[in-house]
Design a protein around this motif. Structure first.
Motif, PDB file in Angstrom:
ATOM      1  N   PRO B  14       8.928   3.444  -2.621  1.00  0.00           N
ATOM      2  CA  PRO B  14       9.328   2.469  -3.653  1.00  0.00           C
ATOM      3  C   PRO B  14      10.781   2.673  -4.060  1.00  0.00           C
ATOM      4  N   GLY B  15      11.486   1.555  -4.190  1.00  0.00           N
ATOM      5  CA  GLY B  15      12.891   1.592  -4.564  1.00  0.00           C
ATOM      6  C   GLY B  15      13.844   1.578  -3.389  1.00  0.00           C
ATOM      7  N   ALA B  16      13.338   1.865  -2.206  1.00  0.00           N
ATOM      8  CA  ALA B  16      14.174   1.884  -1.004  1.00  0.00           C
ATOM      9  C   ALA B  16      14.406   0.463  -0.499  1.00  0.00           C
ATOM     10  N   SER B  17      15.177   0.378   0.584  1.00  0.00           N
ATOM     11  CA  SER B  17      15.436  -0.892   1.261  1.00  0.00           C
ATOM     12  C   SER B  17      14.906  -0.822   2.687  1.00  0.00           C
ATOM     13  N   SER B  85      15.022  -2.758  -3.154  1.00  0.00           N
ATOM     14  CA  SER B  85      14.195  -2.400  -4.323  1.00  0.00           C
ATOM     15  C   SER B  85      12.718  -2.613  -4.028  1.00  0.00           C
ATOM     16  N   LEU B  86      12.264  -2.037  -2.933  1.00  0.00           N
ATOM     17  CA  LEU B  86      10.895  -2.249  -2.486  1.00  0.00           C
ATOM     18  C   LEU B  86       9.873  -1.721  -3.487  1.00  0.00           C
ATOM     19  N   ARG B  87       8.767  -2.453  -3.598  1.00  0.00           N
ATOM     20  CA  ARG B  87       7.636  -2.003  -4.389  1.00  0.00           C
ATOM     21  C   ARG B  87       6.379  -2.133  -3.559  1.00  0.00           C
ATOM     22  N   SER B  88       5.286  -1.597  -4.052  1.00  0.00           N
ATOM     23  CA  SER B  88       4.058  -1.566  -3.264  1.00  0.00           C
ATOM     24  C   SER B  88       3.614  -2.977  -2.859  1.00  0.00           C
ATOM     25  N   GLU B  89       3.901  -3.952  -3.702  1.00  0.00           N
ATOM     26  CA  GLU B  89       3.501  -5.334  -3.410  1.00  0.00           C
ATOM     27  C   GLU B  89       4.265  -5.939  -2.228  1.00  0.00           C
ATOM     28  N   ASP B  90       5.303  -5.269  -1.772  1.00  0.00           N
ATOM     29  CA  ASP B  90       6.058  -5.741  -0.617  1.00  0.00           C
ATOM     30  C   ASP B  90       5.436  -5.280   0.702  1.00  0.00           C
ATOM     31  N   THR B  91       4.387  -4.482   0.626  1.00  0.00           N
ATOM     32  CA  THR B  91       3.668  -4.092   1.830  1.00  0.00           C
ATOM     33  C   THR B  91       3.098  -5.343   2.493  1.00  0.00           C
ATOM     34  N   ALA B  92       3.530  -5.590   3.719  1.00  0.00           N
ATOM     35  CA  ALA B  92       3.176  -6.838   4.388  1.00  0.00           C
ATOM     36  C   ALA B  92       3.644  -6.792   5.836  1.00  0.00           C
TER      37      ALA B  92
END
Lengths: 110, 117
Positions: B14-17, B85-92
């Motif tokens: 989380p937070g990474a790009s 600013s990745l978050r868990s919801e960006d898992t896809a």
């Protein structure tokens, strides 16, 4: 921009016909003839089945047809076959977006 | 034949790009726009944005406006999508797809991005 509304699931027996609806608004489906439909088998990338509401790409079976009335587009599959079992997604241009998908519909061939 | 080949799976905190690439072949790269679409586990498809390979102009979905950048490299016929600013919801699974006049006619194989601490 809210997603277009599709039924979560539909089902039919081999040989039957089914129709999947995709409901939008006067800002998307109702305003433009830019609706397309995609078939997606589990673990696979989507495949274009219908574009511009009712046109079929080369190689897509004529058992698949598309139409539109007002703010609702529809995909009809006639002569259902087991291999038609998949998820189907609609996609439309929208003045608010400018693009939006439906939530997807899982088709079960009984 | 037309091919869109995407980069491999990524695992991020989380937070990474993350930057996903999509290499086109089998057609003139600058002739067709490229879309980016994602699909969270068990969910529907979500349009993220579109890029014009000719001039690099982009249009992003409002949801991703402040976190996404799409670029192209005409010398290698490659488009890329960076999500910050990745978050868990960006898992896809992230897909690139070629524009066919308001439809998506050829798709990449998809790139799984997993966001987890």
């Amino acid at each position: 921009q809210s997603a277009l509304t599709q039924p979560a699931s539909v089902s039919g027996s081999p040989g039957q016909s089914i129709t999947i609806s995709c409901t939008g608004t006067s800002s998307d489906i109702g305003a433009y003839n830019l609706v397309s439909w995609y078939q997606q088998h589990p673990g696979k990338a989507p495949k274009l089945m219908i574009y511009d509401v009712a046109d079929r790409p080369s190689g897509v079976s004529n058992r698949f047809s598309g139409s539109k009335s007002g703010n609702t587009a529809s995909l009809t599959i006639s002569g259902l076959q087991p291999e038609d079992e998949a998820s189907y997604h609609c996609f439309s241009y929208t003045s608010a977006g400018p693009w939006v998908f439906g939530g997807g519909t899982k088709l079960t061939v009984l | 034949q037309v091919l869109l080949v995407q980069s491999g799976a990524e695992m991020k905190k989380p937070g990474a790009s993350v930057k996903v690439s999509c290499k086109a072949s089998g057609y003139r790269f600058t002739t067709y726009y490229i879309y980016w679409v994602r699909q969270a586990p068990g969910q529907g498809l979500e349009w993220m944005g579109i890029i014009n390979p000719t001039d690099g102009r982009t249009t992003y979905a409002q949801k991703f406006q402040d976190r996404v950048t799409m670029t192209r490299d005409t010398s290698s016929s490659t488009v890329s999508m960076e999500l910050r600013s990745l978050r868990s919801e960006d898992t896809a699974i992230y897909y690139c797809a070629r524009d066919f006049g308001a439809a998506l006619d050829y798709w990449g194989q998809g790139t799984l991005v997993t966001v987890s601490s």
